[in-house]
Write a protein that holds these residues in place. Structure first.
Motif, PDB file in Angstrom:
ATOM      1  N   ASN A 157      -2.572  14.495   5.185  1.00  0.00           N
ATOM      2  CA  ASN A 157      -1.679  14.943   4.118  1.00  0.00           C
ATOM      3  C   ASN A 157      -0.866  16.154   4.536  1.00  0.00           C
ATOM      4  OD1 ASN A 157      -2.318  12.942   2.333  1.00  0.00           O
ATOM      5  ND2 ASN A 157      -3.813  14.143   1.181  1.00  0.00           N
ATOM      6  N   SER A 189       9.629   3.911  -4.457  1.00  0.00           N
ATOM      7  CA  SER A 189       9.447   3.350  -5.794  1.00  0.00           C
ATOM      8  C   SER A 189       9.517   1.834  -5.710  1.00  0.00           C
ATOM      9  CB  SER A 189      10.539   3.870  -6.741  1.00  0.00           C
ATOM     10  OG  SER A 189      11.814   3.403  -6.319  1.00  0.00           O
ATOM     11  N   ASP A 221       0.894   4.077  -1.445  1.00  0.00           N
ATOM     12  CA  ASP A 221       0.282   5.410  -1.474  1.00  0.00           C
ATOM     13  C   ASP A 221       0.032   5.967  -0.077  1.00  0.00           C
ATOM     14  OD1 ASP A 221       0.315   5.475  -4.201  1.00  0.00           O
ATOM     15  OD2 ASP A 221      -1.751   4.813  -4.451  1.00  0.00           O
ATOM     16  N   PHE A 222      -0.030   5.105   0.911  1.00  0.00           N
ATOM     17  CA  PHE A 222      -0.229   5.568   2.286  1.00  0.00           C
ATOM     18  C   PHE A 222       1.076   6.054   2.922  1.00  0.00           C
ATOM     19  CE2 PHE A 222      -3.886   2.740   1.732  1.00  0.00           C
ATOM     20  CZ  PHE A 222      -4.906   3.523   2.250  1.00  0.00           C
ATOM     21  N   TYR A 223       2.220   5.753   2.304  1.00  0.00           N
ATOM     22  CA  TYR A 223       3.516   6.033   2.918  1.00  0.00           C
ATOM     23  C   TYR A 223       4.289   7.166   2.233  1.00  0.00           C
ATOM     24  CZ  TYR A 223       2.929   1.576   5.366  1.00  0.00           C
ATOM     25  OH  TYR A 223       2.460   0.558   6.169  1.00  0.00           O
ATOM     26  N   ARG A 224       3.788   7.697   1.150  1.00  0.00           N
ATOM     27  CA  ARG A 224       4.534   8.726   0.423  1.00  0.00           C
ATOM     28  C   ARG A 224       4.656   9.990   1.265  1.00  0.00           C
ATOM     29  NH1 ARG A 224       5.269   6.581  -4.419  1.00  0.00           N
ATOM     30  NH2 ARG A 224       3.685   5.154  -5.228  1.00  0.00           N
ATOM     31  N   ASP A 254       0.831  -1.215   0.000  1.00  0.00           N
ATOM     32  CA  ASP A 254       0.000   0.000   0.000  1.00  0.00           C
ATOM     33  C   ASP A 254       0.863   1.261   0.000  1.00  0.00           C
ATOM     34  OD1 ASP A 254      -2.549  -1.558   0.542  1.00  0.00           O
ATOM     35  OD2 ASP A 254      -1.443  -1.985   2.386  1.00  0.00           O
ATOM     36  N   TRP A 270      12.635   2.310  -0.642  1.00  0.00           N
ATOM     37  CA  TRP A 270      12.008   3.357   0.178  1.00  0.00           C
ATOM     38  C   TRP A 270      13.102   3.960   1.060  1.00  0.00           C
ATOM     39  CZ3 TRP A 270       8.646   2.009   5.016  1.00  0.00           C
ATOM     40  CH2 TRP A 270       7.988   3.154   5.483  1.00  0.00           C
ATOM     41  N   PRO A 293      -4.805   8.826   0.438  1.00  0.00           N
ATOM     42  CA  PRO A 293      -4.542   8.566  -0.980  1.00  0.00           C
ATOM     43  C   PRO A 293      -5.638   9.126  -1.887  1.00  0.00           C
ATOM     44  CG  PRO A 293      -5.398   6.584   0.056  1.00  0.00           C
ATOM     45  CD  PRO A 293      -5.316   7.627   1.133  1.00  0.00           C
ATOM     46  N   GLY A 294      -5.396  10.297  -2.466  1.00  0.00           N
ATOM     47  CA  GLY A 294      -6.382  10.902  -3.365  1.00  0.00           C
ATOM     48  C   GLY A 294      -7.349  11.802  -2.634  1.00  0.00           C
ATOM     49  N   ARG A 305      -0.633   8.796   4.766  1.00  0.00           N
ATOM     50  CA  ARG A 305      -1.202   9.768   3.838  1.00  0.00           C
ATOM     51  C   ARG A 305      -2.636   9.403   3.481  1.00  0.00           C
ATOM     52  NH1 ARG A 305       3.218  10.381   5.043  1.00  0.00           N
ATOM     53  NH2 ARG A 305       1.968  10.949   6.829  1.00  0.00           N
ATOM     54  N   ALA A 339     -10.721   8.251  -1.143  1.00  0.00           N
ATOM     55  CA  ALA A 339      -9.828   7.653  -0.159  1.00  0.00           C
ATOM     56  C   ALA A 339     -10.531   6.930   0.977  1.00  0.00           C
ATOM     57  CB  ALA A 339      -8.930   8.740   0.424  1.00  0.00           C
TER      58      ALA A 339
END
Length: 604
Positions: free
Chosen positions: A502, A155, A145-148, A143, A159, A534-535, A532, A540
């Protein structure tokens, strides 16, 4: 006696009037609320307004108070105290080091609330925690997108944080020993001692003591060393490198060359570009021979020392290349390039941005150096510049750095990117103060020493009234905003939670350069796990609920969003109820465009 009393009264009247007018101006300009998080390439107008009023009315206040102090017996007391200090300098230096330790510790705990002033600090901590796991690169999490997050590369390859490993290694040591709170204060105390030792070599005991006395009243020094920014480490290691350079010049011993190489290599590993420039200046000063010796003779006599110094520096270069290879697959491409692109620094900026980078640093340094309206005043009175060749070279190098990598930020705790030269400027200011006092005594009837003491005392008093409180309020405001999530959870009696956010400080709030939440620890061990969103909120909600139930069902979950009344910590169950209600209404409607947006769709 009547004349002295009258002059003192006039001076105090001028000072009080200037202070009153300053705070009247403050009331007209929102009490000089200094913005943060805006002005990457320029000084924000609000900040310019504050500095303009402080330059004018602060200088008037300093002039008036200088007159009053000059007429009093305080200058005699201070002068006698200085003589006693010189007789036992190490007691004074240790006392100043202790004051620096306590001042930075108090600033970190009560002013900064242990919060970052810039997102870089969160990234350094993430890298440190990665190193504590025995890794340079973490495996990409499920997952992703939760860690960006800001300044973190995530990538398929891995990380990791974008910064070099030097300062995170120091943070990892502090985390391992449980002394993170004391790291900055420890380096502050070390910086005081190193400044004294360098100043004593270049001048004498009096100027050395005065140098550390000036350093400890520097708001730039105190507040920056209260942070977890890499300048804390690079400043101390730069000074240690300079001290070892002098020791090597005097003794020509190979072990001092090796130690100097290790220290300079560490400094470069902490902050590569500025410390590489410092290293070049130091190397040039060492290689340049005396007038009576040819350069070939000089190199022949010192070739072994050069080799011993270069060995650890070469190893640091190898470390850089290996880390790049591990992180990006390319020895010449760093995490910094991955985050910011291939074109960096001056190559990516226009001429006006370069000019603003230098001008903003000079302008801010004039105020932040000692908190005085004209902090650089005594630099104009320095004589015997050759004696300070290396110090001036370091100062020039840091401003070359402002040209090579131009930006006007970050300035929450002072002009951050010129922090390394603050102790050097304190040293030069002390020498300039002595030259000023000698000059005054030689050209007029006034006692130069008394006048110098009067000006320093008055300027410092004015800074404590008109500079420190304004900056403390601005710094604390941003820290309070960033820590609001943790305070809210603590007030609710919650010690373990999952928070989706965010931003901890919305950029448009102009309160901090630390916009983003902290990074999750690589091992997922955080009691307060921050992820985060996500979206958009509408997109989300289902993924967030699923993530919570799969991975953190043992703790309550919240969403930190802007509800229209400021940032609010909302339980995810309430978010789920609102989302279900919206979905239900949407299912009874011919078009979803008529549905009510969840929290206005705002995530920050």
């Amino acid at each position: 006696m009547k004349k002295e009393f009258l002059l003192s009264a006039v001076g105090l009247t001028i000072t009080l009037l200037a202070i009153r007018l300053f705070f009247d101006a403050a009331a007209a300009y929102n009490y000089f609320t200094i913005p943060s998080g805006v002005g990457v390439n320029r000084i924000p107008p609000d900040e310019l307004v504050y500095f303009g009023w402080y330059l004018f009315l602060g200088a008037v206040g300093v002039a008036g108070l200088s007159i009053a102090v000059y007429q009093s017996k305080a200058t005699v007391v201070v002068s006698q105290t200085l003589e006693k200090i010189v007789a036992r300098p190490w007691i004074f230096v240790c006392t100043i080091a202790l004051i620096a330790f306590i001042a930075t510790l108090c600033a970190r705990y009560w002013v900064l609330l242990e919060a970052p002033v810039a997102d870089d600090e969160s990234t350094y901590l993430f890298i440190a925690k990665t190193l504590m796991q025995g890794r340079i690169v973490n495996a990409p999490p499920d997952d992703p997108d939760f860690y960006r997050n800001q300044f973190v590369v995530l990538s398929d390859h891995g990380w990791y944080g974008k910064y070099p490993l030097g300062f995170p290694l120091l943070l990892a040591g502090a985390l391992f020993t449980g002394t993170l709170l004391f790291l900055g204060p420890f380096f502050a105390a070390c910086t005081v001692v190193l400044t004294y030792l360098i100043a004593k070599r270049l001048t004498d005991v009096k100027i050395a003591c005065l140098s550390v006395g000036l350093l400890v009243i520097s708001p730039h020094f105190v507040f920056t060393f209260a942070t977890l920014l890499s300048q804390v480490g690079s400043t101390t290691f730069t000074l240690l490198g300079i001290l070892l350079f002098f020791q090597l010049q005097e003794t020509r011993r190979w072990y001092f060359a090796l130690l100097a190489g290790i220290v300079w290599g560490t400094a470069v590993l902490i902050r590569p570009l500025p410390c590489a420039l410092f290293l070049l200046i130091s190397a040039a000063a060492f290689v340049i021979p005396p007038r009576t010796v040819s350069i070939l003779q000089h190199l022949k006599a010192n070739w072994l020392n050069l080799i011993f110094a270069l060995i650890p520096i070469a190893l640091v270069a190898v470390v850089f290349f290996l880390v790049n290879r591990i992180q990006t697959g390319d020895v010449l491409r760093s995490g910094y390039h991955v985050v910011h692109g291939e074109t960096l620094g001056i190559a990516a900026d226009t001429s006006w941005q370069t000019g603003m980078s230098v001008a903003a640093s000079l302008w801010r340094q004039n105020f932040w150096l000692f908190g005085w309206p004209v902090s650089i005043l005594f630099l104009f009175f320095i004589r015997q510049h050759k004696r300070f060749f290396l110090i001036w070279g370091m100062i020039a190098a840091v401003y070359v750095y402002r040209i090579v990598a131009p930006k006007a930020v970050v300035s929450t705790t002072g002009p951050l990117y010129v922090t390394e030269i603050v102790p050097m400027l304190a040293l030069l200011s002390a020498e300039g103060l002595r030259s000023f006092c000698d000059w005054i005594s030689s050209v007029g009837k006034h006692n130069g020493k008394r006048l110098g003491i009067s000006i320093v005392t008055a300027a410092t008093a004015i800074s404590f009234v008109c500079f420190w409180p304004i900056q403390i309020d601005s710094i604390h405001r941003g820290a309070s905003e960033w820590t609001a999530v943790y305070r809210t959870l603590e007030n609710r009696g919650i010690s373990k939670a999952l928070v989706f956010a965010n931003a901890f400080v919305p950029p448009l709030s102009r309160k901090s350069w630390a916009y983003f939440p902290p990074n999750m620890s690589p091992d997922g061990s955080d009691d307060i796990a921050v992820m985060r969103i996500p979206g958009t909120m509408e997109e989300a909600v289902p993924p967030m609920i699923d993530f919570w139930r799969r991975k953190y069902s043992d703790r309550p979950a919240f969403v930190y969003i802007n509800t229209g009344e400021g940032m609010t910590l909302v339980p995810i169950e309430e978010i789920e109820k609102m989302w279900n209600a919206i979905e239900k209404r949407a299912s009874h409607s011919d078009t979803s465009s008529t549905s009510t947006s969840l929290m206005g769709g705002q995530t920050n």
